[in-house]
Design a protein around this motif. Sequence first.
Motif, PDB file in Angstrom:
ATOM      1  N   ARG A  46      14.178 -28.796  15.006  1.00 34.18           N
ATOM      2  CA  ARG A  46      15.108 -27.700  15.327  1.00 34.18           C
ATOM      3  C   ARG A  46      16.499 -28.015  14.831  1.00 34.18           C
ATOM      4  NH1 ARG A  46      15.432 -25.677  20.979  1.00 34.18           N
ATOM      5  NH2 ARG A  46      17.037 -24.515  19.918  1.00 34.18           N
ATOM      6  N   ALA A  47      16.891 -29.284  14.890  1.00 33.13           N
ATOM      7  CA  ALA A  47      18.224 -29.670  14.398  1.00 33.13           C
ATOM      8  C   ALA A  47      18.317 -29.398  12.903  1.00 33.13           C
ATOM      9  CB  ALA A  47      18.491 -31.140  14.719  1.00 33.13           C
ATOM     10  N   ALA A  48      17.255 -29.726  12.156  1.00 33.66           N
ATOM     11  CA  ALA A  48      17.270 -29.507  10.699  1.00 33.66           C
ATOM     12  C   ALA A  48      17.417 -28.018  10.394  1.00 33.66           C
ATOM     13  CB  ALA A  48      15.988 -30.057  10.077  1.00 33.66           C
ATOM     14  N   ALA A  49      16.653 -27.178  11.112  1.00 39.89           N
ATOM     15  CA  ALA A  49      16.736 -25.731  10.872  1.00 39.89           C
ATOM     16  C   ALA A  49      18.136 -25.216  11.222  1.00 39.89           C
ATOM     17  CB  ALA A  49      15.668 -25.013  11.694  1.00 39.89           C
ATOM     18  N   ALA A  50      18.703 -25.732  12.306  1.00 43.42           N
ATOM     19  CA  ALA A  50      20.027 -25.268  12.745  1.00 43.42           C
ATOM     20  C   ALA A  50      21.116 -25.685  11.747  1.00 43.42           C
ATOM     21  CB  ALA A  50      20.331 -25.809  14.136  1.00 43.42           C
ATOM     22  N   ILE A  51      20.995 -26.880  11.174  1.00 43.47           N
ATOM     23  CA  ILE A  51      21.980 -27.331  10.178  1.00 43.47           C
ATOM     24  C   ILE A  51      21.905 -26.430   8.943  1.00 43.47           C
ATOM     25  CG2 ILE A  51      22.630 -29.214   8.602  1.00 43.47           C
ATOM     26  CD1 ILE A  51      21.582 -31.170  10.828  1.00 43.47           C
ATOM     27  N   GLU A  52      20.681 -26.102   8.537  1.00 45.56           N
ATOM     28  CA  GLU A  52      20.533 -25.230   7.361  1.00 45.56           C
ATOM     29  C   GLU A  52      21.112 -23.842   7.627  1.00 45.56           C
ATOM     30  OE1 GLU A  52      16.393 -25.934   6.505  1.00 45.56           O
ATOM     31  OE2 GLU A  52      16.906 -27.578   5.128  1.00 45.56           O
ATOM     32  N   ARG A  53      20.916 -23.362   8.839  1.00 41.45           N
ATOM     33  CA  ARG A  53      21.469 -22.041   9.204  1.00 41.45           C
ATOM     34  C   ARG A  53      23.008 -22.089   9.187  1.00 41.45           C
ATOM     35  NH1 ARG A  53      21.468 -17.132   9.944  1.00 41.45           N
ATOM     36  NH2 ARG A  53      22.360 -16.109  11.765  1.00 41.45           N
ATOM     37  N   LEU A  54      23.577 -23.128   9.783  1.00 39.69           N
ATOM     38  CA  LEU A  54      25.049 -23.254   9.808  1.00 39.69           C
ATOM     39  C   LEU A  54      25.594 -23.325   8.379  1.00 39.69           C
ATOM     40  CD1 LEU A  54      27.832 -23.767  11.044  1.00 39.69           C
ATOM     41  CD2 LEU A  54      27.090 -26.064  11.695  1.00 39.69           C
ATOM     42  N   ASP A  55      24.903 -24.021   7.528  1.00 37.68           N
ATOM     43  CA  ASP A  55      25.320 -24.153   6.128  1.00 37.68           C
ATOM     44  C   ASP A  55      25.368 -22.782   5.441  1.00 37.68           C
ATOM     45  OD1 ASP A  55      26.113 -25.761   3.972  1.00 37.68           O
ATOM     46  OD2 ASP A  55      24.084 -25.693   3.125  1.00 37.68           O
ATOM     47  N   GLN A  56      24.437 -21.891   5.862  1.00 41.01           N
ATOM     48  CA  GLN A  56      24.446 -20.543   5.279  1.00 41.01           C
ATOM     49  C   GLN A  56      25.576 -19.685   5.839  1.00 41.01           C
ATOM     50  OE1 GLN A  56      20.534 -19.150   6.312  1.00 41.01           O
ATOM     51  NE2 GLN A  56      19.538 -20.206   4.611  1.00 41.01           N
ATOM     52  N   LEU A  57      26.007 -19.994   7.069  1.00 44.67           N
ATOM     53  CA  LEU A  57      26.974 -19.124   7.751  1.00 44.67           C
ATOM     54  C   LEU A  57      28.429 -19.439   7.410  1.00 44.67           C
ATOM     55  CD1 LEU A  57      25.321 -18.989  11.315  1.00 44.67           C
ATOM     56  CD2 LEU A  57      25.422 -17.142   9.630  1.00 44.67           C
ATOM     57  N   THR A  58      28.681 -20.573   6.775  1.00 46.09           N
ATOM     58  CA  THR A  58      30.065 -20.914   6.425  1.00 46.09           C
ATOM     59  C   THR A  58      30.122 -21.668   5.091  1.00 46.09           C
ATOM     60  OG1 THR A  58      32.125 -21.945   7.191  1.00 46.09           O
ATOM     61  CG2 THR A  58      30.078 -23.097   7.767  1.00 46.09           C
ATOM     62  N   ASP A  59      31.219 -21.441   4.376  1.00 45.03           N
ATOM     63  CA  ASP A  59      31.469 -22.219   3.148  1.00 45.03           C
ATOM     64  C   ASP A  59      32.286 -23.457   3.457  1.00 45.03           C
ATOM     65  OD1 ASP A  59      30.220 -20.279   1.647  1.00 45.03           O
ATOM     66  OD2 ASP A  59      32.081 -19.114   1.378  1.00 45.03           O
ATOM     67  N   LYS A  60      32.743 -23.550   4.686  1.00 48.01           N
ATOM     68  CA  LYS A  60      33.641 -24.649   5.066  1.00 48.01           C
ATOM     69  C   LYS A  60      32.825 -25.888   5.448  1.00 48.01           C
ATOM     70  CE  LYS A  60      37.695 -22.205   5.639  1.00 48.01           C
ATOM     71  NZ  LYS A  60      37.349 -20.865   5.344  1.00 48.01           N
ATOM     72  N   PRO A  61      33.480 -27.070   5.408  1.00 47.75           N
ATOM     73  CA  PRO A  61      32.789 -28.258   5.931  1.00 47.75           C
ATOM     74  C   PRO A  61      32.541 -28.112   7.430  1.00 47.75           C
ATOM     75  CG  PRO A  61      35.057 -28.800   5.298  1.00 47.75           C
ATOM     76  CD  PRO A  61      34.844 -27.361   4.946  1.00 47.75           C
ATOM     77  N   PHE A  62      31.485 -28.735   7.926  1.00 45.20           N
ATOM     78  CA  PHE A  62      31.189 -28.663   9.358  1.00 45.20           C
ATOM     79  C   PHE A  62      30.675 -30.012   9.847  1.00 45.20           C
ATOM     80  CE2 PHE A  62      27.374 -27.108   7.138  1.00 45.20           C
ATOM     81  CZ  PHE A  62      26.391 -27.935   7.664  1.00 45.20           C
ATOM     82  N   GLY A  63      30.564 -30.135  11.152  1.00 43.28           N
ATOM     83  CA  GLY A  63      30.064 -31.366  11.758  1.00 43.28           C
ATOM     84  C   GLY A  63      28.763 -31.135  12.513  1.00 43.28           C
ATOM     85  N   VAL A  64      28.097 -32.250  12.819  1.00 44.32           N
ATOM     86  CA  VAL A  64      26.894 -32.228  13.658  1.00 44.32           C
ATOM     87  C   VAL A  64      27.097 -33.293  14.735  1.00 44.32           C
ATOM     88  CG1 VAL A  64      24.402 -32.704  13.734  1.00 44.32           C
ATOM     89  CG2 VAL A  64      25.377 -31.472  11.769  1.00 44.32           C
ATOM     90  N   ASN A  65      26.873 -32.925  15.992  1.00 43.66           N
ATOM     91  CA  ASN A  65      26.954 -33.917  17.067  1.00 43.66           C
ATOM     92  C   ASN A  65      25.564 -34.408  17.426  1.00 43.66           C
ATOM     93  OD1 ASN A  65      26.738 -34.240  20.365  1.00 43.66           O
ATOM     94  ND2 ASN A  65      28.503 -35.253  19.481  1.00 43.66           N
ATOM     95  N   ILE A  66      25.444 -35.741  17.504  1.00 43.18           N
ATOM     96  CA  ILE A  66      24.180 -36.338  17.939  1.00 43.18           C
ATOM     97  C   ILE A  66      24.420 -36.976  19.302  1.00 43.18           C
ATOM     98  CG2 ILE A  66      22.386 -38.033  17.410  1.00 43.18           C
ATOM     99  CD1 ILE A  66      23.016 -37.654  14.448  1.00 43.18           C
ATOM    100  N   MET A  67      23.670 -36.494  20.305  1.00 43.96           N
ATOM    101  CA  MET A  67      23.802 -37.020  21.664  1.00 43.96           C
ATOM    102  C   MET A  67      22.788 -38.160  21.792  1.00 43.96           C
ATOM    103  SD  MET A  67      23.219 -37.018  25.110  1.00 43.96           S
ATOM    104  CE  MET A  67      21.973 -35.838  25.568  1.00 43.96           C
ATOM    105  N   LEU A  68      23.292 -39.372  22.024  1.00 48.54           N
ATOM    106  CA  LEU A  68      22.430 -40.550  21.888  1.00 48.54           C
ATOM    107  C   LEU A  68      21.417 -40.700  23.021  1.00 48.54           C
ATOM    108  CD1 LEU A  68      25.257 -42.657  20.358  1.00 48.54           C
ATOM    109  CD2 LEU A  68      23.101 -42.170  19.196  1.00 48.54           C
ATOM    110  N   MET A  69      21.568 -39.918  24.088  1.00 47.46           N
ATOM    111  CA  MET A  69      20.541 -39.940  25.129  1.00 47.46           C
ATOM    112  C   MET A  69      19.377 -39.003  24.779  1.00 47.46           C
ATOM    113  SD  MET A  69      23.040 -40.174  28.423  1.00 47.46           S
ATOM    114  CE  MET A  69      21.849 -39.779  29.659  1.00 47.46           C
ATOM    115  N   ASN A  70      19.521 -38.247  23.710  1.00 43.29           N
ATOM    116  CA  ASN A  70      18.420 -37.403  23.228  1.00 43.29           C
ATOM    117  C   ASN A  70      17.296 -38.316  22.731  1.00 43.29           C
ATOM    118  OD1 ASN A  70      16.687 -35.768  21.698  1.00 43.29           O
ATOM    119  ND2 ASN A  70      18.348 -34.531  20.846  1.00 43.29           N
TER     120      ASN A  70
END
Length: 319
Positions: free
Chosen positions: A47-71
């Motif tokens: 799901r994270a991979a799909a969400a990153i790809e979606r975010l990439d489509q929604l903006t031309d700007k750089p973006f971040g991804v947060n990884i919660m280490l208890m996941n």
Amino acid sequence: MQLKDLNLKYPVFQGGMAHIATPEFAAAVCNAGALGILGTGAMTADRAAAAIERLDQLTDKPFGVNIMLMNPQAAEIVDVVCRLKPAVVTFGAGNCGPYIRKMKEAGILCIPVVSNVALARRLERAGADAVIAEGTESGGHVGTATTMALVPQMKDALHIPVIAAGGIGDGRGMAAAFCLGAWGVQIGTCLLASEECPVHPRYKEAVIKAKDSSTVVTGTLHNTPVRILKNPMASKYLSMEKAAEDREAMERLTLGAFGRAVYEGDMESGSVMMGQIAGLVKKKETVQEILDRMDAQCRQILKGDQYLEMEFGGAEAGA
Ligand code: TUI
């Protein structure tokens, strides 16, 4: 790659709030001039991979991804980001040291969220590009030091940039962070009631209704301190903590509680995470309005006129 290469209009990161910081929300933040960050805390790696790809489509700007280490899938999500290469990865709720090398080899800016200087020093040595120093004013999983105490001590202990988080809800907080030596700020709570934020309308109302004293920290007994709205669930949890009740019974109380608050608007038995500045949030605005207002107020304050024109009644200083 350095922070300035992100070319942000505003030196503002959006907290990577699990369940809340969706691709659509993070894109709205990016498009308004700050760094939007996808919250993968409650996602599987797929799901994270799909969400990153979606975010990439929604903006031309750089973006971040947060990884919660208890996941439980944090390690797999590290592999996903190494493949998809967002500009920035922030880490929360644990020690990201073992992952830093791999991520830097992928050209990703590695920015852990830390709540004490000792861990920040270790992560600087391990190669972190900056840290987010998060005070206990924040919502969600928190440490014990306040932003006011933490940021200057981080600044003195480290060589990498420090981004201040926790208790920053307007241009005054933002200006204060710069005075303490921060490169920028991370905000979360003051975006919760925004038009674009996908939380349930009752969650937004709860933020707007909250006062300075509306939050409590649960979970200290088991070393997972989490700041949430003081509601019947929080009160029950705190009394169980006081009585040192069975850990499993307490975990049953919080199981799925954050999702219930975000998606169903359950303000009674849900875990309604928000920071201490919820009391500053008075109305629904767009993300753009919030950021523009913060920036204008911050600039006005940092011109210094307010302080220079203050009358203290004592002898003239600074002359
Ligand atoms: O991570 C956050 N905020 C969060 S995560 C979250 S999901 C959650 N839900 C229930 C229980 C626990 C988590 C909700 N809010 N902020 C960043 C942050 N990280 N604050 C404090 C820390 C932290 C804590 C311990 C960072 C490192 C750390 O190190 C432990 C170690 O191994 O040294």
